[in-house]
Design an enzyme around this catalytic site. Structure first.
Site, short mmCIF file in Angstrom:
data_model
loop_
_atom_site.label_atom_id
_atom_site.label_comp_id
_atom_site.label_asym_id
_atom_site.label_seq_id
_atom_site.Cartn_x
_atom_site.Cartn_y
_atom_site.Cartn_z
CE LYS A 73 -3.96 2.01 2.60
NZ LYS A 73 -4.63 2.02 3.65
CG HIS A 86 -3.16 4.95 -0.39
ND1 HIS A 86 -3.32 3.85 -1.21
CD2 HIS A 86 -4.55 4.84 0.45
CE1 HIS A 86 -4.22 2.91 -1.04
NE2 HIS A 86 -4.99 3.68 -0.16
#
Length: 224
Positions: free
Chosen positions: A108, A110
């Site tokens: 991920k 973000h």
């Protein structure tokens, strides 16, 4: 067998998780039985799984010395979650604050980012929960994550030990992991337990198929 082991095997059989017949494994072997933990989806079965994981950890005592539980995605995620809940119920003083973590299949980039979700692995002794260890792929992938997150490999807790050798090796992957990493690998149930359960429930011809399979593919212990 202990009560929690018998219950886990019975519920696995009742819910078609443990099935008998003719199955082609990922390795290409023809097996007379199959254990599919992907069907751990009913509440009573998950409760039995959690009970068995938790009781096995408690029974192991100091031989399983860890700070956090890691469940490899995807199957390991619910297994780790229900296990820490059951441990907290059984011994809230010792396990009430125990955390678990799991990995993302894709990093991920973000929000909080990273490859893992849950408790931090950094500086922690990590116990990996898995269902069955065959080729050791999930363990090696988990080891890469542990290294990246600066965790320490403390051991593995499995549901089933098939007690069979690897495709190109006379020893089991479980024994190989023990030797290679110097950590305990503990299983809740074994093929021996399944055979004991099946006797009296399956025709003798089916029992003989399991015994023949075991004779052909049983693992030799690694010399100390």
């Amino acid at each position: 067998m202990k009560a929690h082991q018998e219950k886990l095997i019975q519920l696995s059989y009742d819910n078609k998780i443990l099935t008998f017949g003719d199955f082609t494994l990922k390795s290409g072997r023809k097996s007379p039985y199959f254990f599919n933990s992907g069907f751990f989806c009913a509440g009573d079965v998950l409760a039995a799984v959690a009970e068995s994981y938790a009781q096995t950890i408690i029974d192991a005592g100091d031989s399983l010395d860890f700070d956090i539980i890691f469940g490899p995605a995807y199957k390991g995620i619910p297994l780790a979650a229900v296990t820490i809940v059951k441990l907290a119920e059984k011994d809230p003083v010792k396990y009430g604050k125990l955390q678990y973590a799991y990995n993302r299949k894709e990093k991920k980039d973000h929000g909080e980012g990273g490859n893992t979700v849950g408790g931090s692995l950094k500086g922690k002794r990590v116990l990996i929960l898995d269902d069955v260890m065959t080729a050791g792929t999930a363990i090696r992938e988990s080891m890469q994550i542990l290294t990246a997150e600066q965790g320490t490999f403390a051991g593995v807790l499995l549901i089933l030990d098939r007690q069979e050798r690897m495709v190109d090796y006379e020893h089991s992957m479980i024994d190989q992991v023990k030797k290679e990493y110097g950590v305990p690998v503990v299983s809740i149930i074994t093929l021996d337990d399944i055979v004991q359960f099946a006797k009296g429930k399956l025709p003798e011809s089916d029992i003989q198929k399991i015994e023949d399979y075991r004779s052909q593919f049983s693992a030799k212990p690694i010399a100390e």
